[in-house]
Design a protein around this motif. Structure first.
Motif, PDB file in Angstrom:
ATOM      1  N   PRO A 111      51.140  35.169  50.878  1.00 41.93           N
ATOM      2  CA  PRO A 111      49.921  35.175  51.703  1.00 41.93           C
ATOM      3  C   PRO A 111      49.893  34.077  52.761  1.00 41.93           C
ATOM      4  O   PRO A 111      49.249  34.234  53.801  1.00 41.93           O
ATOM      5  N   LYS A 112      50.601  33.001  52.504  1.00 35.19           N
ATOM      6  CA  LYS A 112      50.572  31.866  53.432  1.00 35.19           C
ATOM      7  C   LYS A 112      51.128  32.230  54.803  1.00 35.19           C
ATOM      8  O   LYS A 112      50.638  31.734  55.832  1.00 35.19           O
ATOM      9  N   ASP A 113      52.166  33.112  54.834  1.00 36.70           N
ATOM     10  CA  ASP A 113      52.747  33.487  56.127  1.00 36.70           C
ATOM     11  C   ASP A 113      52.877  35.001  56.319  1.00 36.70           C
ATOM     12  O   ASP A 113      53.261  35.464  57.389  1.00 36.70           O
ATOM     13  N   ASN A 114      52.572  35.766  55.264  1.00 36.49           N
ATOM     14  CA  ASN A 114      52.673  37.232  55.303  1.00 36.49           C
ATOM     15  C   ASN A 114      54.055  37.710  55.736  1.00 36.49           C
ATOM     16  O   ASN A 114      54.191  38.794  56.308  1.00 36.49           O
ATOM     17  N   ALA A 115      55.083  36.924  55.430  1.00 36.50           N
ATOM     18  CA  ALA A 115      56.440  37.282  55.851  1.00 36.50           C
ATOM     19  C   ALA A 115      57.478  37.034  54.756  1.00 36.50           C
ATOM     20  O   ALA A 115      58.390  37.844  54.568  1.00 36.50           O
ATOM     21  N   THR A 116      57.355  35.925  54.031  1.00 40.40           N
ATOM     22  CA  THR A 116      58.336  35.564  53.010  1.00 40.40           C
ATOM     23  C   THR A 116      58.181  36.446  51.779  1.00 40.40           C
ATOM     24  O   THR A 116      57.074  36.633  51.273  1.00 40.40           O
ATOM     25  N   PRO A 194      40.187  26.559  35.389  1.00 46.24           N
ATOM     26  CA  PRO A 194      40.118  28.024  35.375  1.00 46.24           C
ATOM     27  C   PRO A 194      40.139  28.594  36.795  1.00 46.24           C
ATOM     28  O   PRO A 194      39.572  28.009  37.714  1.00 46.24           O
ATOM     29  N   TYR A 195      40.819  29.720  36.939  1.00 47.91           N
ATOM     30  CA  TYR A 195      40.850  30.448  38.202  1.00 47.91           C
ATOM     31  C   TYR A 195      40.126  31.780  38.007  1.00 47.91           C
ATOM     32  O   TYR A 195      40.398  32.497  37.038  1.00 47.91           O
ATOM     33  N   THR A 196      39.252  32.148  38.906  1.00 44.78           N
ATOM     34  CA  THR A 196      38.622  33.464  38.874  1.00 44.78           C
ATOM     35  C   THR A 196      39.220  34.301  40.001  1.00 44.78           C
ATOM     36  O   THR A 196      39.124  33.923  41.179  1.00 44.78           O
ATOM     37  N   VAL A 197      39.846  35.408  39.638  1.00 44.47           N
ATOM     38  CA  VAL A 197      40.576  36.227  40.614  1.00 44.47           C
ATOM     39  C   VAL A 197      39.584  37.047  41.439  1.00 44.47           C
ATOM     40  O   VAL A 197      38.799  37.820  40.876  1.00 44.47           O
ATOM     41  N   PRO A 198      39.587  36.881  42.760  1.00 38.19           N
ATOM     42  CA  PRO A 198      38.653  37.639  43.602  1.00 38.19           C
ATOM     43  C   PRO A 198      38.970  39.137  43.610  1.00 38.19           C
ATOM     44  O   PRO A 198      40.077  39.553  43.269  1.00 38.19           O
ATOM     45  N   GLU A 199      38.002  39.928  44.008  1.00 42.45           N
ATOM     46  CA  GLU A 199      38.209  41.364  44.159  1.00 42.45           C
ATOM     47  C   GLU A 199      39.302  41.631  45.192  1.00 42.45           C
ATOM     48  O   GLU A 199      39.388  40.951  46.218  1.00 42.45           O
ATOM     49  N   GLY A 200      40.147  42.607  44.901  1.00 42.76           N
ATOM     50  CA  GLY A 200      41.207  42.977  45.829  1.00 42.76           C
ATOM     51  C   GLY A 200      42.400  42.045  45.814  1.00 42.76           C
ATOM     52  O   GLY A 200      43.312  42.187  46.637  1.00 42.76           O
ATOM     53  N   ARG A 201      42.429  41.110  44.859  1.00 36.19           N
ATOM     54  CA  ARG A 201      43.538  40.151  44.778  1.00 36.19           C
ATOM     55  C   ARG A 201      44.064  40.068  43.349  1.00 36.19           C
ATOM     56  O   ARG A 201      43.410  40.504  42.401  1.00 36.19           O
ATOM     57  N   PHE A 202      45.266  39.467  43.231  1.00 38.41           N
ATOM     58  CA  PHE A 202      45.935  39.412  41.936  1.00 38.41           C
ATOM     59  C   PHE A 202      46.495  38.011  41.716  1.00 38.41           C
ATOM     60  O   PHE A 202      46.805  37.285  42.667  1.00 38.41           O
ATOM     61  N   PHE A 203      46.622  37.664  40.429  1.00 37.60           N
ATOM     62  CA  PHE A 203      47.136  36.350  40.041  1.00 37.60           C
ATOM     63  C   PHE A 203      48.557  36.546  39.523  1.00 37.60           C
ATOM     64  O   PHE A 203      48.787  37.272  38.561  1.00 37.60           O
ATOM     65  N   MET A 204      49.517  35.898  40.186  1.00 39.36           N
ATOM     66  CA  MET A 204      50.932  36.089  39.901  1.00 39.36           C
ATOM     67  C   MET A 204      51.537  34.815  39.319  1.00 39.36           C
ATOM     68  O   MET A 204      51.234  33.707  39.772  1.00 39.36           O
ATOM     69  N   GLY A 222      48.562  30.960  45.723  1.00 38.58           N
ATOM     70  CA  GLY A 222      47.195  31.387  45.512  1.00 38.58           C
ATOM     71  C   GLY A 222      47.075  32.847  45.103  1.00 38.58           C
ATOM     72  O   GLY A 222      48.026  33.455  44.611  1.00 38.58           O
ATOM     73  N   PHE A 223      45.908  33.408  45.314  1.00 36.61           N
ATOM     74  CA  PHE A 223      45.650  34.804  44.956  1.00 36.61           C
ATOM     75  C   PHE A 223      46.317  35.721  45.986  1.00 36.61           C
ATOM     76  O   PHE A 223      46.248  35.475  47.187  1.00 36.61           O
ATOM     77  N   VAL A 224      46.928  36.792  45.496  1.00 34.32           N
ATOM     78  CA  VAL A 224      47.709  37.674  46.371  1.00 34.32           C
ATOM     79  C   VAL A 224      46.909  38.940  46.687  1.00 34.32           C
ATOM     80  O   VAL A 224      46.541  39.688  45.778  1.00 34.32           O
ATOM     81  N   PRO A 225      46.628  39.212  47.980  1.00 30.11           N
ATOM     82  CA  PRO A 225      45.915  40.438  48.354  1.00 30.11           C
ATOM     83  C   PRO A 225      46.728  41.683  48.002  1.00 30.11           C
ATOM     84  O   PRO A 225      47.963  41.670  48.082  1.00 30.11           O
ATOM     85  N   PHE A 226      46.033  42.749  47.641  1.00 30.83           N
ATOM     86  CA  PHE A 226      46.694  43.998  47.287  1.00 30.83           C
ATOM     87  C   PHE A 226      47.601  44.486  48.411  1.00 30.83           C
ATOM     88  O   PHE A 226      48.697  44.990  48.179  1.00 30.83           O
ATOM     89  N   GLU A 227      47.165  44.343  49.651  1.00 29.01           N
ATOM     90  CA  GLU A 227      47.961  44.873  50.760  1.00 29.01           C
ATOM     91  C   GLU A 227      49.293  44.139  50.926  1.00 29.01           C
ATOM     92  O   GLU A 227      50.209  44.662  51.568  1.00 29.01           O
ATOM     93  N   ASN A 228      49.437  42.950  50.331  1.00 25.95           N
ATOM     94  CA  ASN A 228      50.688  42.198  50.460  1.00 25.95           C
ATOM     95  C   ASN A 228      51.781  42.685  49.511  1.00 25.95           C
ATOM     96  O   ASN A 228      52.931  42.274  49.631  1.00 25.95           O
ATOM     97  N   PHE A 229      51.428  43.562  48.574  1.00 26.29           N
ATOM     98  CA  PHE A 229      52.431  44.052  47.624  1.00 26.29           C
ATOM     99  C   PHE A 229      53.412  44.989  48.322  1.00 26.29           C
ATOM    100  O   PHE A 229      53.016  45.908  49.037  1.00 26.29           O
ATOM    101  N   VAL A 230      54.701  44.746  48.078  1.00 31.51           N
ATOM    102  CA  VAL A 230      55.771  45.581  48.631  1.00 31.51           C
ATOM    103  C   VAL A 230      56.194  46.653  47.631  1.00 31.51           C
ATOM    104  O   VAL A 230      56.409  47.811  47.990  1.00 31.51           O
TER     105      VAL A 230
END
Length: 266
Positions: A111-116, A194-204, A222-230
């Motif tokens: 999520p930091k660069d949407n590329a790596t 504790p971390y609370t995972v926001p809607e539309g995101r995942f904890f990896m 951090g939390f990974v947006p669903f759209e970032n999943f390959v």
């Protein structure tokens, strides 16, 4: 006359040979083009190869593993398809979306660069509360079952070979996998808020709990947006010892990890 007929026949044979050669070349090019097109479609829509350059998922995935990732498992987003600007993405940034499941090992764009490209295990789903206490994973305030098994030999912080504590961890939903604690249960990320995972995101998280930059580090992953999943990691198709380039085929007999080839990933 006889000489003329022979010369004519020779020319005819040469012409036929040239025609046959050209037809053979065209057929070869046609087959090659079809194979290239099929490979392009498979890589674009179905399976993409990746290799593992770091030890964050040891003992499940090792440095030098090469694996196939299914791009269709979660549907498609702008990070998994070319020409994505022409696709009718939904609000979650995907088409034909299917949510990642807890325990999946997935490739995603950082999520930091949407590329790596990063690869980690899905631990927390949207709405979950995640915390580490003395090396033990808690999901929604419930400790995850962890069973100690034989130590695992891996690389220490200074490149030395060390035996570390290894566990079988069973996530809610029933996925059981191995994790290691290189620094015991008091490593840097073994005790967290504790971390609370926001809607539309995942904890990896990585399975190598003391050697993984993952969602516990909010500034780096951090939390990974669903759209970032390959896609989801499915199978190891090749594996070679760390430090041995895959192209050095003369080293394959001694360096290839033959027992890991064509094994499914859990």
């Amino acid at each position: 006359m006889e000489r003329a007929r022979v010369d004519h026949q020779t020319k005819h044979d040469l012409k036929a040979a040239e025609t046959g050669t050209w037809a053979s070349i065209k057929e070869t090019l046609k087959v090659g083009g079809q194979a290239l097109l099929i490979a392009l479609v498979v890589r674009t829509l179905l399976f993409q190869p990746f290799n593992i350059p770091s030890g964050s998922l040891v003992p499940t995935l090792l440095i030098g593993d090469y694996l196939f990732v299914s791009k269709y498992s979660y549907g498609y987003s702008k990070y998994s398809l070319p020409l994505s600007e022409y696709l009718p993405f939904t609000a979650d940034g995907r088409v034909w979306a299917a949510n990642p499941k807890r325990g999946d090992i997935a490739v995603f764009k950082l999520p930091k660069d949407n590329a790596t490209d990063y690869i980690k295990r899905v631990i927390g789903l949207p709405g979950d509360k995640i915390q580490m206490k003395a090396g033990l994973l808690y999901i929604n305030d419930v400790p995850v079952k962890r069973e100690k098994i034989a130590p695992f030999e891996t690389t220490g912080p200074y490149g030395e070979q060390v035996k570390v504590e290894q566990y079988l961890e069973t996530l809610p939903g029933g996925v059981t996998h191995r994790v290691i604690e290189r620094d015991g249960d008091n490593g840097y990320w073994d005790n967290t808020e504790p971390y609370t995972v926001p809607e539309g995101r995942f904890f990896m998280m990585g399975d190598n709990r003391d050697n993984s930059t993952d969602s516990r580090d909010l500034s780096s992953v951090g939390f990974v947006p669903f759209e970032n999943f390959v896609g989801r990691a499915e199978m190891i198709f090749f594996s070679i010892d760390e430090g041995t380039p895959a192209w050095q085929i003369w080293n394959w007999p001694a360096k290839v990890r033959w027992g890991r080839l064509f094994t499914t990933i859990h």
